[in-house]
Design a protein around this motif. Structure first.
Motif, mmCIF file in Angstrom:
data_model
loop_
_atom_site.group_PDB
_atom_site.id
_atom_site.type_symbol
_atom_site.label_atom_id
_atom_site.label_comp_id
_atom_site.label_asym_id
_atom_site.label_seq_id
_atom_site.Cartn_x
_atom_site.Cartn_y
_atom_site.Cartn_z
ATOM 1 N N VAL A 27 0.819 -1.225 0.000
ATOM 2 C CA VAL A 27 0.000 0.000 0.000
ATOM 3 C C VAL A 27 0.859 1.286 0.000
ATOM 4 O O VAL A 27 0.739 2.096 -0.930
ATOM 5 C CB VAL A 27 -1.004 -0.005 1.174
ATOM 6 N N GLN A 43 -1.554 -1.850 -8.236
ATOM 7 C CA GLN A 43 -1.070 -2.607 -7.091
ATOM 8 C C GLN A 43 -0.699 -4.043 -7.501
ATOM 9 O O GLN A 43 0.291 -4.590 -7.031
ATOM 10 C CB GLN A 43 -2.126 -2.647 -5.993
ATOM 11 N N MET A 63 5.327 -12.462 6.319
ATOM 12 C CA MET A 63 3.956 -12.100 6.657
ATOM 13 C C MET A 63 3.971 -11.443 8.028
ATOM 14 O O MET A 63 4.604 -11.950 8.949
ATOM 15 C CB MET A 63 3.091 -13.364 6.733
ATOM 16 N N LYS A 73 -5.706 -7.088 9.220
ATOM 17 C CA LYS A 73 -5.409 -8.342 8.512
ATOM 18 C C LYS A 73 -3.902 -8.527 8.389
ATOM 19 O O LYS A 73 -3.125 -7.617 8.713
ATOM 20 C CB LYS A 73 -6.048 -8.304 7.122
ATOM 21 N N GLU A 74 -3.516 -9.678 7.823
ATOM 22 C CA GLU A 74 -2.097 -9.924 7.585
ATOM 23 C C GLU A 74 -1.620 -9.079 6.414
ATOM 24 O O GLU A 74 -2.371 -8.783 5.490
ATOM 25 C CB GLU A 74 -1.883 -11.415 7.245
ATOM 26 N N ARG B 22 -4.192 -18.138 2.384
ATOM 27 C CA ARG B 22 -3.636 -17.125 3.283
ATOM 28 C C ARG B 22 -3.096 -15.937 2.495
ATOM 29 O O ARG B 22 -3.402 -14.775 2.789
ATOM 30 C CB ARG B 22 -2.520 -17.781 4.096
ATOM 31 N N GLU B 23 -2.330 -16.231 1.480
ATOM 32 C CA GLU B 23 -1.714 -15.179 0.676
ATOM 33 C C GLU B 23 -2.795 -14.360 -0.029
ATOM 34 O O GLU B 23 -2.710 -13.130 -0.104
ATOM 35 C CB GLU B 23 -0.775 -15.828 -0.347
ATOM 36 N N ALA B 26 -4.407 -11.991 2.404
ATOM 37 C CA ALA B 26 -3.525 -10.865 2.707
ATOM 38 C C ALA B 26 -3.498 -9.879 1.556
ATOM 39 O O ALA B 26 -3.585 -8.655 1.747
ATOM 40 C CB ALA B 26 -2.126 -11.380 3.008
ATOM 41 N N THR B 27 -3.405 -10.413 0.335
ATOM 42 C CA THR B 27 -3.318 -9.546 -0.839
ATOM 43 C C THR B 27 -4.589 -8.713 -1.005
ATOM 44 O O THR B 27 -4.530 -7.502 -1.233
ATOM 45 C CB THR B 27 -3.081 -10.396 -2.098
ATOM 46 N N GLY B 29 -6.617 -7.978 1.327
ATOM 47 C CA GLY B 29 -6.625 -7.046 2.465
ATOM 48 C C GLY B 29 -5.852 -5.774 2.138
ATOM 49 O O GLY B 29 -6.304 -4.648 2.404
ATOM 50 N N GLU B 30 -4.679 -5.986 1.510
ATOM 51 C CA GLU B 30 -3.861 -4.825 1.157
ATOM 52 C C GLU B 30 -4.557 -3.983 0.096
ATOM 53 O O GLU B 30 -4.484 -2.751 0.115
ATOM 54 C CB GLU B 30 -2.484 -5.289 0.671
ATOM 55 N N LEU B 31 -5.239 -4.678 -0.821
ATOM 56 C CA LEU B 31 -5.970 -3.965 -1.868
ATOM 57 C C LEU B 31 -7.066 -3.093 -1.252
ATOM 58 O O LEU B 31 -7.259 -1.934 -1.633
ATOM 59 C CB LEU B 31 -6.580 -4.973 -2.846
ATOM 60 N N GLN B 32 -7.759 -3.665 -0.251
ATOM 61 C CA GLN B 32 -8.816 -2.910 0.422
ATOM 62 C C GLN B 32 -8.238 -1.734 1.204
ATOM 63 O O GLN B 32 -8.812 -0.643 1.249
ATOM 64 C CB GLN B 32 -9.602 -3.846 1.355
ATOM 65 N N GLU B 33 -7.074 -1.954 1.767
ATOM 66 C CA GLU B 33 -6.418 -0.891 2.518
ATOM 67 C C GLU B 33 -6.061 0.271 1.594
ATOM 68 O O GLU B 33 -6.266 1.442 1.916
ATOM 69 C CB GLU B 33 -5.160 -1.467 3.176
ATOM 70 N N LEU B 34 -5.571 -0.086 0.393
ATOM 71 C CA LEU B 34 -5.232 0.947 -0.587
ATOM 72 C C LEU B 34 -6.496 1.712 -0.998
ATOM 73 O O LEU B 34 -6.474 2.920 -1.172
ATOM 74 C CB LEU B 34 -4.574 0.298 -1.803
ATOM 75 N N HIS B 37 -7.301 4.197 1.510
ATOM 76 C CA HIS B 37 -6.402 5.345 1.411
ATOM 77 C C HIS B 37 -6.818 6.267 0.272
ATOM 78 O O HIS B 37 -6.899 7.490 0.430
ATOM 79 C CB HIS B 37 -4.972 4.852 1.205
ATOM 80 N N TYR B 58 -5.782 -8.572 -10.842
ATOM 81 C CA TYR B 58 -4.985 -9.511 -10.046
ATOM 82 C C TYR B 58 -4.991 -10.941 -10.588
ATOM 83 O O TYR B 58 -3.935 -11.475 -10.910
ATOM 84 C CB TYR B 58 -5.455 -9.499 -8.578
#
Lengths: 111, 879
Positions: A27, A43, A63, A73-74, B22-23, B26-27, B29-34, B37, B58
């Motif tokens: 991010v 991304q 991680m 989240k992770e 899991r991956e 996480a991925t 999650g990061e997309l949602q975080e972006l 932002h 993706y």
């Protein structure tokens, strides 16, 4: 990409991690790269470049689990390792050798 | 902060497929975080738009990356490793050639035998609807034989289950042409034979039922080959042959039809089919008519058989005068079964032999490849260090096996093609239908399947082992280690023991057959083999139409021939040992056959007095034939051999006994006047139950001329020809054979079989021993440091040698023990083919085991001696 060279985007990804303190997740990297390049950065592209760099053993990742401070989240954090730094330096030296004593004439006006 | 747009199910699913749960979480999650932002920086709609776009990017970007990865290690990588593998195989040309050659022989041998199996057992006979064709025969509880004229006529008149019937009998005479005369074996066929078999004529037609009447004109159907050779036919259809005449003996036949030169396995080697004009039979017998029936489409075999038996029962009382055995009825059998005879067992033995060889060769290849992998440990470790996965390494190793098995397959095809060419030439006397052998799709498929199976067998073990190289012992073992590779060693030992275990049954089988063959050759043939020369002389039917003229001819001819220098004695006969004569039944006066039992039978030789002198057969009791025996009103007499005498009159004299000849009634009884030494007529080593000789060979039109020689054969043959030509200028002389040739011809099958098995067994033994030597040499090489230390510390060379040899011999003994058990299991298959040796012959087994252990000992001794001779200092310095 050949074994020794790094693509422009790959270099940007590595440099961004270094700018963000040597370890970062996607991010802030995307945000930083968009600011520096002035363009939209995907991304997904960043993520895939990171995994490719990891295959080349230029970055390492881990991680990081949910923490109390922020993320729910992770996240996967990437870190440039010694080989990655060296490769970046090598790219820079190579490009410098190409630029040495050269003036395209275009620079002046834009700067 | 706006709410995050929903992530569609397919995106989640694809990402978790490509990245793992899991991956992916996480991925995303990061997309949602972006997104969060961006929503805070730009407006939320712009953030939503970019979120959706990237979210969809993706999975596709991940997928594209996976494809690129696969492409890098996929076909291109295997192509590259193909090149590498080919190069590394070329570096060891001897090894590569050995593997390709031995595996190729195995594959090719199996493919050739499979081609025969395919023709005999998998493919239908080359006749339309061949599954409806049956052989109709006379049947007693113990044997099957052809039909008599009585049977054939009754069958034709009364049966309802067959669409058509084909009947024929084989005959021999002379073919008279403008150039001269030659012996001709032909078939007399009742109208309907070709229709029954479904053979389409090239030109003309088959004989009509009316042409099978006694009074009808003589007609004939010939093959296109015959028409081209003798009737000047040039076209493909042969219609120009129609209407021409063919002269056989004293009769001219008019050609009414031409059939293709190859028309199936029945009656092969025959070119001329005269129309059988069957006379009303005076009695039931002789039984010379082969009868083939084509069943109606919806008739099952049981119904047909029932009808056959019913007809036979109806006619039995009508012919009781000439045939009394109630146990004899009619039976039927599928035509392909009849033609295959005992080929199945023979093919099983051959397939077992080449299959065994193939397995040994495959195990050998696996072993050699395993040794290569062990030698390339460092390469594998390096590959793994450079990021090759286990699968990639295994794949790389498999590529070598693929190349080798492709080589083996190519070699195998060559061997198979050679085998298919050779088989019809050498094996036609004991395997049917070999002219139908073709390298067709199914044989090719079989070859490829075998090649693939071999590839898996010898490729899998090294590939799996090799790919494990980097694990556990891996990086430590990258250097030189004395303890590395115990797993490989264990696998190698197992492979060598397996090879030895497989070789033993092959060797035992080969040894048994060779022993049996040697004993057959040593058997007393009962006659003077070395000085015998024989040939068939076929008199022209014109010049010598009856018994009297023929007797006169032979009287003069034999007298003249005996004056030729080099000829000691001459006689004529029908039947030549060790295979010959025809089978006849009889009923003893003193021991009549009880009702409902089959009469005894014996090989019947039509001979004359001189026959026994020519063959050197001694008179044991009674007298020889006298000239008076041949007078018209003389009572019929025979001479029997000792086997016959002791079978029917054990402990008594057979001379003077009388019997009814051939089951006939109202004929004078035949008297035994003499007993002579045994000669086997059912083949060497076969018990024929005693033979019977009758005295009237000189009435025969095409008997064998038997000569007892002193001196050179070639000159005698020329002189005999000249003499015969003076008396009958056209008489063809055929079937020329010395006594040795007669014997060796009769042993063709056992000779081929024993040589083939012995050869395969020897190759297999060689492979297994090389394998054993290989792993022993390898192990000594690996342990040379340890050995040097032992020696330096005062260990005795002998003790060390014993240690090494002991290790190797343990493998050998294990293999041999399993092999011995295997042998006992499979040699039973040979039982019927063995003469004077048991399948479980202990002597043979012990000898074979001893041979194997001795060879194994040598294979272990050689490396062990090299080990203790090494200078300790050099050995240690190379550690």
């Amino acid at each position: 990409m050949t074994r020794h060279g790094l693509g422009e985007f790959e270099q940007q990804v590595l440099l961004t991690i270094l700018r963000l303190g040597g370890e970062a997740y996607s991010v802030p990297m995307v945000v930083e790269m968009e600011q520096r390049s002035g363009r939209d950065v995907s991304q997904a592209a960043v993520y895939i470049a990171l995994r490719r760099l990891e295959d080349k053993k230029l970055v390492a990742s881990r991680m990081v689990g949910p923490t109390a401070t922020g993320n729910a989240k992770e996240r996967r954090y990437f870190k440039v390792n010694a080989a990655g730094r060296e490769r970046l330096e090598e790219c820079r030296r190579t490009m410098n050798r190409f630029w040495e004593g050269l003036d395209t004439g275009a620079e002046e006006g834009t700067r | 902060m706006s709410s995050t747009p929903r992530v569609p199910v397919w995106v989640r699913w694809m990402m978790s497929r490509l990245l793992g749960e899991r991956e992916a979480a996480a991925t995303l999650g990061e997309l949602q975080e972006l997104h969060a932002h961006r929503a805070s920086v730009f407006d939320s709609r712009e953030a939503d738009r970019r979120f959706r776009r990237e979210m969809r990017q993706y999975p596709f970007r991940l997928l594209a990356r996976r494809v690129v990865e696969l492409a890098r290690i996929g076909p291109w990588a295997s192509l590259r490793s193909l090149k590498q593998s080919a190069r590394s195989l070329a570096r060891t040309p001897g090894l590569t050639a050995a593997i390709v050659l031995t595996v190729g022989i195995g594959i090719g041998g199996c493919a050739a035998i499979f081609a025969v199996v395919d023709v005999l057992f998998l493919k239908a006979l080359p006749y339309p609807d061949a599954d409806r064709l049956v052989w109709i025969h006379s049947a007693s509880p113990t044997s099957k034989w052809a039909l008599s004229a009585v049977d054939v006529q009754a069958l034709q008149a009364q049966q309802t289950v067959f669409e058509s019937l084909g009947t024929y009998s084989r005959n021999a005479s002379t073919l008279v042409t403008d150039e001269g005369a030659e012996r001709l074996v032909y078939i007399e066929a009742a109208p309907g034979l070709f229709a029954t078999l479904g053979i389409e004529l090239l030109a003309g037609r088959e004989a009509l039922p009316a042409e099978g009447e006694v009074a009808a004109d003589a007609t004939v159907v010939v093959t296109h080959d015959f028409a081209a050779r003798y009737l000047g036919v040039t076209g493909a259809d042969g219609s120009s042959a129609l209407g021409q005449s063919v002269r056989i003996g004293a009769v001219s036949y008019q050609v009414i039809g031409v059939i293709p030169s190859w028309f199936g396995p029945l009656a092969r080697d025959t070119d001329v089919f005269t129309t059988l004009r069957m006379e009303p039979p005076p009695r039931k017998g002789p039984f010379g008519f082969v009868t083939v029936g084509r069943l109606h489409e919806n008739v099952n075999a049981e119904v047909a058989l029932e009808e056959l038996r019913a007809i036979n029962a109806r006619i039995f009382p009508l012919w009781i005068d000439s045939f009394q055995d109630e146990n004899v009825t009619w039976g039927m059998q599928d035509l392909d079964e009849v033609l295959n005879r005992d080929a199945g067992r023979l093919l099983a033995i051959l397939m077992g032999a080449v299959g065994g060889l193939l397995l040994v060769a495959t195990a050998n290849a696996a072993n050699l490849l395993l040794a290569r992998v062990a030698g390339r440990r460092q390469e594998m470790v390096l590959r793994q260090a450079l990021g090759a996965t286990r699968v990639q390494i295994a794949g790389h190793l498999l590529v070598e096996s693929v190349i080798l098995s492709l080589g083996g397959m190519a070699m195998g095809l060559l061997v198979a093609v050679g085998g298919l060419r050779l088989l019809p030439a050498v094996a036609s006397s004991y395997l049917p239908r070999l002219t139908e052998l073709r390298l067709d799709g199914s044989v090719l498929l079989f070859t490829c399947a075998l090649g693939a199976a071999c590839c898996l067998l010898f490729g899998a073990v090294p590939a799996v082992r090799g790919s494990r190289v980097g694990r556990g012992s891996g990086r430590a073992g990258a250097g030189r280690s004395m303890t590395s590779g115990t797993r490989e060693q264990r696998a190698q030992r197992l492979l060598v023991a397996t090879q030895l275990a497989l070789v033993l049954p092959l060797l035992t089988g080969g040894a048994l057959l060779l022993t049996s063959f040697a004993r057959l050759q040593d058997t007393d043939a009962g006659f003077d083999v070395e000085r015998l020369l024989s040939m068939r002389v076929s008199l022209s039917a014109d010049a010598f139409p009856d018994d009297k003229s023929r007797s006169q001819f032979w009287g003069v001819a034999l007298e003249r021939i005996e004056t030729i220098p080099g000829v000691e004695a001459a006689a004529v006969s029908l039947g030549r040992p060790p295979n010959g004569g025809f089978i006849n039944n009889f009923d003893l006066e003193d021991k009549p056959t009880p009702p409902n039992q089959a009469q005894p039978t014996a090989p019947w030789i039509i001979a004359e007095r001189g026959y026994f002198d020519v063959l050197g057969i001694p008179l044991v009791a009674g007298r020889m034939f006298e000239p008076t025996d041949l007078e018209d009103d003389a009572p019929p007499v025979v001479i029997v051999d000792e086997a016959w005498a002791s079978k029917h009159f054990p402990g008594e004299s057979a001379v003077g006994r009388r019997f009814v000849d051939g089951g006939q009634m109202n004929v004078p009884l035949t008297t035994v006047v003499g007993v002579v030494g045994n000669v086997p007529y059912g083949g060497l080593g076969e018990s024929d139950g005693g033979a019977v000789y009758s005295a009237d060979a000189r009435r025969l039109g095409s008997p064998f001329l038997m000569l007892r020689l002193v001196g050179d054969q070639a000159s005698v043959v020329t002189l005999v020809r000249e003499q015969l030509r003076l008396l009958d200028p056209t008489a063809p002389i055929t079937d020329l054979a010395s006594g040795e040739l007669l014997l060796s011809d009769s042993l063709t099958r056992p000779r081929h079989l024993s040589l083939l098995l012995a050869t395969f067994a020897t190759i297999a033994l060689g492979l297994a021993v090389v394998g054993l030597y290989g792993i022993m040499a390898n192990s000594v090489q690996r342990r040379r440091g340890e050995i040097a230390i032992r020696l330096a510390l005062g260990g005795s060379p002998r003790g060390i040698q014993r240690l090494i040899v002991g290790q190797g011999m343990r493998i050998a003994v294990a293999g041999v023990l399993v092999g011995a058990a295997l042998s006992l299991g499979v040699t039973g298959l040979l039982a019927d083919l063995l003469y004077e040796v048991e399948p479980a012959d202990p002597l043979t087994l012990v000898a074979v085991v001893a041979l194997m252990l001795a060879v194994a000992l040598v294979a272990c001794l050689m490396p062990s001696r090299r080990a203790v001779r090494a200078e300790p200092r050099t050995a240690l310095s190379t550690m």
